[in-house]
Structure formats: structure tokens, C-alpha cells
Design a protein around this motif. Structure first.
Motif, short mmCIF file in Angstrom:
data_model
loop_
_atom_site.label_atom_id
_atom_site.label_comp_id
_atom_site.label_asym_id
_atom_site.label_seq_id
_atom_site.Cartn_x
_atom_site.Cartn_y
_atom_site.Cartn_z
N GLY A 635 0.84 -1.30 0.04
CA GLY A 635 -0.03 -0.13 0.00
C GLY A 635 0.77 1.20 0.02
O GLY A 635 0.35 2.40 -0.39
N HIS A 636 2.18 0.92 0.31
CA HIS A 636 3.01 2.36 0.44
C HIS A 636 4.37 1.96 0.00
O HIS A 636 4.87 0.89 0.63
N VAL A 637 4.99 2.62 -0.60
CA VAL A 637 6.36 2.25 -1.10
C VAL A 637 7.41 3.39 -0.43
O VAL A 637 7.02 4.54 -0.94
N LEU A 638 8.24 2.99 0.27
CA LEU A 638 9.11 3.87 0.89
C LEU A 638 10.52 3.97 -0.16
O LEU A 638 10.94 2.99 -0.53
N SER A 639 10.99 5.25 0.03
CA SER A 639 12.37 5.38 -0.36
C SER A 639 13.19 6.21 0.42
O SER A 639 12.93 7.50 0.77
N THR A 640 14.18 5.53 1.47
CA THR A 640 14.84 6.20 2.44
C THR A 640 16.06 6.41 2.27
O THR A 640 17.11 6.48 3.20
N SER A 641 16.55 6.46 0.87
CA SER A 641 17.86 6.31 0.65
C SER A 641 18.84 7.80 0.99
O SER A 641 17.98 8.90 1.11
N ASP A 642 19.98 7.70 1.27
CA ASP A 642 20.83 8.64 1.25
C ASP A 642 20.78 9.49 0.06
O ASP A 642 20.76 10.78 0.01
N ASP A 643 20.99 8.74 -1.15
CA ASP A 643 21.07 9.53 -2.43
C ASP A 643 20.40 8.39 -3.47
O ASP A 643 20.71 7.24 -3.32
N GLU A 644 19.78 9.17 -4.55
CA GLU A 644 19.35 8.43 -5.73
C GLU A 644 19.71 9.23 -7.06
O GLU A 644 19.63 10.34 -6.91
N SER A 645 19.76 8.55 -7.88
CA SER A 645 19.59 9.05 -9.34
C SER A 645 18.56 9.40 -9.73
O SER A 645 18.26 10.40 -10.14
N PHE A 646 17.48 8.17 -9.63
CA PHE A 646 16.04 8.47 -9.87
C PHE A 646 15.17 7.65 -8.91
O PHE A 646 14.39 8.39 -8.54
N HIS A 647 15.68 6.83 -8.49
CA HIS A 647 14.98 5.53 -7.76
C HIS A 647 13.58 5.20 -8.37
O HIS A 647 12.70 5.94 -8.16
N LEU A 648 13.71 4.13 -8.99
CA LEU A 648 12.47 3.55 -9.65
C LEU A 648 11.45 3.07 -8.85
O LEU A 648 10.32 3.14 -9.23
N ALA A 649 11.87 2.65 -7.57
CA ALA A 649 10.64 2.01 -6.66
C ALA A 649 9.49 2.80 -6.59
O ALA A 649 8.38 2.09 -6.56
N PRO A 650 9.70 3.76 -6.14
CA PRO A 650 8.49 4.81 -5.53
C PRO A 650 7.59 4.99 -7.00
O PRO A 650 6.30 4.92 -7.00
N ALA A 651 8.25 5.15 -8.21
CA ALA A 651 7.61 5.21 -9.37
C ALA A 651 6.78 4.07 -9.73
O ALA A 651 5.68 3.98 -10.06
N GLU A 652 7.30 2.75 -9.57
CA GLU A 652 6.78 1.65 -9.83
C GLU A 652 5.42 1.46 -9.08
O GLU A 652 4.45 1.07 -9.23
N GLY A 653 5.66 1.87 -7.77
CA GLY A 653 4.85 1.77 -6.65
C GLY A 653 3.50 2.69 -7.00
O GLY A 653 2.25 2.12 -6.72
#
Length: 728
Positions: A635-653
Motif C-alpha cells: 500500500g505504501h512504497v518507501l524511499s529512505t535512501s541517502d541519495d539516488e539518481s532517480f529511484h524507480l521503486a517509488p514510481a513503480e509503486g
């Protein structure tokens, strides 16, 4: 899809006998015709009746091929085609008039055609006769289905449950499996109004007569209902009576029951529209089956056909039927689905006007999702994705545009590569480097000399090599993600030989300009692609209270901060859980060799073992390509990284309808709406908890889904890349 596509359709089914598989062949041709395809339906058996084929005559672009009557298969005789004969005939028909897609039904048939290797990549396989539970799936089954998936352009799945099951067991099906549910024609006649049941009550069954379909016990219903003071008659439509080795004598008993049982009217085999007319004049449809079929991942066409006529239906309570009609549907057969239970359900329909009307409304509403026009629209979507229109810039070229794609890791380009290969006017070759800095120089040199455009994925050693071996007159495009800036490779690239550098986010486009000094005119931004169609699936029960993280290695992905969010939520509500889909860090040798990385994960694992709030609340799921299936539970996708170039996981979620929640890594607010970005894990948990109502959560998920469709859909990103390839 702008050109007219050519489809060949063949099912390992006899269209002289009306059942669900034969009706599938007719419906598929009708839907393809409406979708604009030139379609040839090849028959398996000599024509004995035109009940299913006659309605296809005169449809735009449709031809019915009759192998027996046209003497196309030497030695066939008056027998149905074998899979081998069918495979040989389809190859001949394709040689005479090549097809763009070959639509097939029947595992034995598909296995034969895959083995003959003439239609690799053009097979669109509709598979129902496959294992539909883990207990049934053998290693031989998996091997067969893997070969079929690898050879298929698309795998056509009747239900979401079947698609997800197939993807779980056959990773090669991921990205190829699409929904193709049954299609129900709109009645070609006025449906009579119903003000109450007839006297006697008219029950109706249409389709094949088989043991597990409870067709023999159905003939006992009128007598059993009479014992309850209800006069009834059963109208049975169909002429296919199964011979079943597990039920010796069934065919004889079934035929006798249809012929001699009082209050049973057997109409025999009739055209589909006539069957619908008979059903429309009845009061109650029967879809009651043996409980052994309750685990089926298929959808009953009968229920939908009855629903299109406004008929309520008596049927088994199964997860699939509950999803279709609601858990409170009043005419489910309870218990072990015995005859007494069926009598009780029919009695409710006859005596409870409210229950009968509610059931009829539910069935009618369900059928509206499966009209022939809806099927044609689904086909158009599938075909548009598989056969994109040619770019205008290459339409007038004397030869195809030659595109080479090179790199050591092409996982972020997979669907773009599929798109490029499908584009008319573009020829694609791949230089797959086996490691970051290892390749075959002679093969790379040959490709550099051949290509009009070279795309190098990752600004690493491959970009360095191709920038130093560029053919005069060709174009070179390099995609830079993030790690390359710190690895020193950009400084080794001959930027004068590079036409464009593609970055996946505005932040890293600026960072690239600042840290390399490259001309701003050469640097552009194209985001990562998201296959919104594959990810748009209904959520599973309980998804609202499940957090998800995709990828937790290396430590900068910050699983520890995700645990902070989970603990904050579970401090108030123990329903919250976290699912992690990732390879474990020890499977990455370059991560696990670093002491500081080991220390991070040891601390995280110890915390999960000792925190009372985390006990039993974190699940690690297998890494793999079945992300759309996995996201149904999230139900909720987390992005807790220190840094990302894009981070696909939230977009897919987001594309799945999950609500994204991000900490503010650099550049996150230039990719994702600030609504989804939170200053701290505590603020993130508070925002998630604030979506306390189901409607609030769903509304937020729909808003997120709309944003990702607008910004990063595969179609949009593919067009941006195509424009870059063909026009610079």
C-alpha cells in the motif's frame, strides 16, 4: 498501431461443439476484427455445423480457413488436425501471407509450435490448460512454460490471478503476460423485462456436459425443488457430452438424463445468439460446479453471458467469484457445494425478491466489464504496445536506421530495447559486455562500423571505448546514471565524439555539467520508464497496512530508516508490516567485502530480532522480475535512501496505486511531487497514518498513479528516446 496487422488464429478446439474454448475462438476473431486486424481463423476439424463460424462471415478483414474442405492437409481425412499437422499448415499459410501475430490456444499445440521454431516472437499464447496451483506445478511443467514464454511475444491470461500465478512460477513470463479475459457479445435482441419468476421457474444451463460441471446433478434440481414446494424446469443448451475415464458411464447417463428426465428441456446445440435468446427467456442461470474447481484461476464465461442478459446466477463461493460479484452476493452455493446446497440457493432466488434483484444487478454490472467492445479496446492497447508506429523521420529512408546498444548491464533498457526492435525502420544489434570493463574488441569494432547510432548504457568503460572508436558520420549517445561521476570514467570519455549525454534526473544533469565541464548543449534529461499497464493491477486485501521497499543494498538504501517508519506506525497500530523485495547484501561481493557494510546489516538484523515492535513485522521476499505481482500486496512504497539518481521503486509503486513516501535525498523533489516527500522518518510515518480511511488511501494512490502516467509512462519515455535517436 497505424498499419493493418495480420493475425492468424488457431485453437486446439472443435468449433462444431459449443463450449467455452470454442466460443473463445469465435470471440477472439470478433475482437481482433473490431481492433482493426486482418484475421484468418484456421479450423481444426471438418465443418459439421456453422453455428460458431457463420456469424464470422462478412466481418471486416476476417477469413475462415477450412483445411478439410479446402484439402490443405494431405492425408487428413475426416479427422481433426493433430498439433503436428496444425503446425505444418500454419507455417505454410504464414509463408504465403506472413502474419504479425499467431494467436494460439492449447498447451499441447503451443508446445509443438514452439518446438518447430517458425514463429518465435510472434506467438500470442492463450493458456488455460496449465497447472493453476503450486501443488500441481511440476518441474516439467515449469520447463515447458518457460520455453513457451521465451518464444512468445505475449502470454494471454484470462484473469489477474492466473497472470500473477504464472509470473510467480515462470519469471520469463514477466513483462509478457497481459490480461485477455472472456468477451461477451451484446445481445442482438431486446432482453425481456422480468417482473418475477415464471411458474414453473425456468433454470438454464449452457455449455458442455461434464462430471465436474455438475451437469448430471443439475437434472435432479426440478424434482428436489418440487419437494420444497417450488415448481421448476431446467433448460439445457449444448451438445458436447464428455467421455471421462475417471467417471465411466457418465456420457451414457448424461445423454439419458437429458432425454428422459421430467421437467428437463434439452435444446441441443444451437448458435450462440440462439442460446442467449433461450437463456434470456429464463429466470435463473446455473454456474454451480464441483468444489474441485473452486481453486481455478479462470473466469466463467457463462456467468458473464447470463449477466449480459440480466439473469442472476447460482454459483460456487470462490475467491474469483467474490472478487467479481462481492463477498455478500446472495446466491453463492455454500458448504461443499452439494445438491442440497444448490437447492437452497435456488430457493433463495425464487422466494427472496430482494436477493434475486441484487444478484441480477451484480451479474449485470460484472458483465459490462467484459463486452466485445471492451475486448476490442484491450486488443488495441496490446497491439499498439507490441507494434508501435514507425517514426516519421525514418519512414523515407532507403534502408533501416542501424541502432547499436552497448553496455555491461542493460536492465534499465529492457522494455526500451523491445520498443526499438518493434519499430519499423530501425534495426537493432546489441553489444553485451560480460563485465564492466570486459568485452570483445573485434565485435565492438564491427558494431561501431555498422551502426548509424550507438547508445551506450552507463558512462563507464564502454562509453570510453566507443567514444574513441566512433565511425565518422555516426552518432553516439551515452546514458549516465550516478555512480559513474564518482568512478572517474567521464574524464576518460572523448566528449567531442559524444553527441548527447542522457541523464535520468535534472539534479544529475546539473551535477554532470558542473563536475565534467561538458557543454550544456550535449546534456539532456530523460527519466526512467515505468510500464504503467503492467503495474496497474487490483490491490490485494490488507495492502493498505503494508509498507514496501525494493532493493536494500548497499547500506545507503537505509533499511534502518524504513524500520524507523515501521516502528513509529506499529507503536499505534500493530496491523502495519513491511515487505522487502531485494537480494540480500551478501550476494553482492563488492558490498559484502566492506566491513562497514557488514556492520550496518548486522546491526539492522539484530534490531529486527530484538525490537518488540518489529517482531514478526518484516518479511523478506525473493528478488525477481515479478514486481507488478508483488506490488499488489503493497500500500505504501518507501524511499529512505541517502541519495539516488532517480529511484524507480517509488514510481513503480505509484503506477500500482501504492502511495509513495520519500525522504529528501538530493534531487528527489525534481522527480516526485513534494506531497510525497517528508523531512524525517517520523514525519513520514505520521503522513502514512493520516491516510487512515480506505477511501483516503485509495484517493492518494490514484493521484500518485496519475502523476507517474503523466511523467514516466513507457510510451512517453520511449517516444522521447525515439525522437532523440532519429532526429538528434
Amino acid at each position: 498501431m497505424t498499419r493493418t496487422l495480420r493475425a492468424l488464429v488457431y485453437g486446439d478446439v472443435d468449433l462444431n461443439l459449443i463450449d467455452g474454448s470454442a466460443v473463445w475462438a469465435q470471440s477472439t476473431v470478433q475482437a481482433l476484427s473490431r481492433a482493426g486486424c486482418r484475421t484468418r481463423l484456421v479450423l481444426k476439424a471438418p465443418v459439421e455445423t456453422g453455428r460458431l463460424t457463420d456469424p464470422l462471415a462478412g466481418l471486416p478483414g476476417v477469413t475462415v480457413v477450412r483445411p478439410y474442405e479446402e484439402q490443405l492437409v494431405p492425408g487428413q481425412g475426416a479427422h481433426p488436425l493433430s498439433p503436428y499437422q496444425a503446425s505444418q499448415l500454419l507455417a505454410r499459410l504464414d509463408a504465403e501471407e506472413p502474419c504479425d501475430l499467431l494467436v494460439l490456444r492449447g498447451r499441447r499445440l503451443v508446445k509443438q509450435i514452439v518446438g518447430d521454431r517458425r514463429f518465435h516472437g510472434r506467438i500470442w499464447a492463450y493458456l488455460t490448460d496449465i497447472p493453476q496451483s503450486p501443488a500441481q506445478m511440476t518441474e516439467e511443467d515449469r520447463a515447458d512454460l518457460t520455453r513457451i514464454a521465451e518464444a512468445s511475444g505475449r502470454l494471454l491470461c484470462q484473469t489477474e490471478e492466473l497472470r500473477c500465478f504464472l509470473e510467480s512460477w515462470v519469471p520469463e513470463a514477466c513483462g509478457r503476460a497481459v490480461l485477455c479475459p472472456p468477451a461477451v457479445p451484446e445481445p442482438g435482441f431486446p432482453v425481456p423485462e422480468r417482473h418475477g419468476p415464471h411458474d414453473p421457474v425456468r433454470l438454464v444451463y449452457t455449455g458442455k456436459f461434464a462430471p465436474r460441471w455438475n451437469t448430471l446433478p443439475m437434472t435432479l434440481l426440478p424434482a428436489r425443488l418440487a419437494e420444497h414446494g417450488i415448481r421448476a424446469e431446467l433448460h439445457a443448451v449444448g451438445d458436447k457430452i464428455h467421455k471421462d475415464a475417471a467417471h465411466p458411464g457418465f456420457d451414457t447417463a448424461m445423454a439419458e438424463a437429458l432425454r428422459t428426465t421430467p421437467e428437463v428441456v434439452h435444446h441441443g446445440g444451437v448458435p450462440r445468439e440462439e442460446a442467449m435468446r433461450i437463456a434470456a427467456d429464463c429466470d435463473l442461470g446455473l454456474g454451480w460446479r464441483d468444489p474441485s474447481l473452486d481453486a481455478s484461476l479462470e473466469l466463467s464465461t457463462k456467468v458473464l453471458e447470463f449477466g449480459s442478459l440480466g439473469l442472476p446466477v447460482v454459483l460456487n463461493r470462490t475467491p474469483a467469484h467474490e472478487a467479481l460479484l462481492g463477498t455478500d452476493y446472495p446466491l453463492f452455493v455454500p458448504g461443499d457445494a452439494g445438491l442440497a446446497d444448490a437447492v437452497d440457493a435456488v430457493s433463495v432466488a425464487v422466494r427472496d425478491t430482494g436477493a434475486r434483484r441484487l444478484a441480477a444487478d451484480r451479474c449485470t454490472a460484472a458483465a459490462r466489464q467484459y463486452t466485445m467492445e471492451a475486448a476490442a479496446a484491450r486488443w488495441r492497447t496490446h497491439l499498439d504496445g507490441a507494434f508501435p508506429a514507425a517514426p516519421a523521420a525514418v519512414a523515407g529512408r532507403g534502408r533501416p536506421l542501424r541502432l547499436a546498444v552497448a553496455g555491461h548491464d542493460l536492465k534499465f533498457l529492457t522494455r526500451l530495447l523491445d520498443h526499438f526492435r518493434a519499430l519499423p525502420g530501425i534495426e537493432v544489434r546489441v553489444d553485451a559486455w560480460p563485465a564492466l570493463a570486459r568485452h570483445d574488441p573485434a565485435a565492438s569494432r564491427e558494431l561501431a562500423d555498422w551502426a548509424d547510432v550507438v547508445v551506450v548504457e552507463w558512462c563507464g568503460p564502454a562509453a570510453v571505448w566507443y567514444s574513441r572508436h566512433k565511425r565518422r558520420g555516426s552518432r553516439l549517445i551515452v546514458r549516465l546514471h550516478r555512480f559513474e561521476l564518482d568512478a572517474g570514467y567521464p574524464q576518460q570519455v572523448d566528449i567531442d565524439a559524444v553527441d548527447r549525454v542522457v541523464c535520468v534526473s535534472p539534479y544529475y544533469a546539473r551535477s554532470t555539467r558542473e563536475r565534467t565541464g561538458w557543454p550544456a548543449s550535449k546534456i539532456t534529461t530523460i527519466g526512467n520508464w515505468v510500464d504503467v499497464h503492467q503495474l496497474d493491477r487490483p490491490k490485494a486485501p490488507g495492502a493498505r497496512h503494508r509498507l514496501g521497499m525494493i532493493g536494500i543494498a548497499p547500506s545507503r538504501k537505509r533499511l534502518d530508516l524504513g524500520l524507523d517508519v515501521l516502528e513509529a506506525l506499529r507503536a499505534h497500530d500493530r496491523r502495519w508490516h513491511l515487505s522487502v523485495k531485494s537480494k540480500p547484501p551478501w550476494e553482492y561481493w563488492w558490498i559484502w567485502n566492506k566491513p562497514e557494510e557488514r556492520a550496518h546489516y548486522e546491526a539492522v538484523l539484530h534490531r529486527m530480532q530484538t525490537s518488540p515492535l518489529l517482531e514478526g513485522a518484516v518479511v523478506f521476499d525473493r528478488f525477481g522480475p515479478d514486481v507488478p505481482n508483488w506490488l499488489r500486496r503493497i500500500g505504501h512504497v518507501l524511499s529512505t535512501s541517502d541519495d539516488e539518481s532517480f529511484h524507480l521503486a517509488p514510481a513503480e509503486g505509484m503506477a500500482s496505486g501504492a502511495v509513495p513516501a520519500l525522504l529528501p535525498w538530493p534531487g528527489s523533489d525534481e522527480i516526485y511531487d513534494r506531497r510525497w516527500i517528508h523531512a524525517t522518518p517520523q514525519a513520514m510515518a505520521e503522513s502514512i497514518a493520516a491516510l487512515g480511511e480506505q477511501d483516503d488511501w485509495r484517493s492518494a494512490g490514484e493521484a500518485a498513479r496519475g502523476q507517474v502516467r503523466e511523467g514516466f509512462s513507457l510510451e512517453r519515455v520511449a517516444k522521447e528516446w525515439t525522437d532523440l535517436l532519429v532526429s538528434g
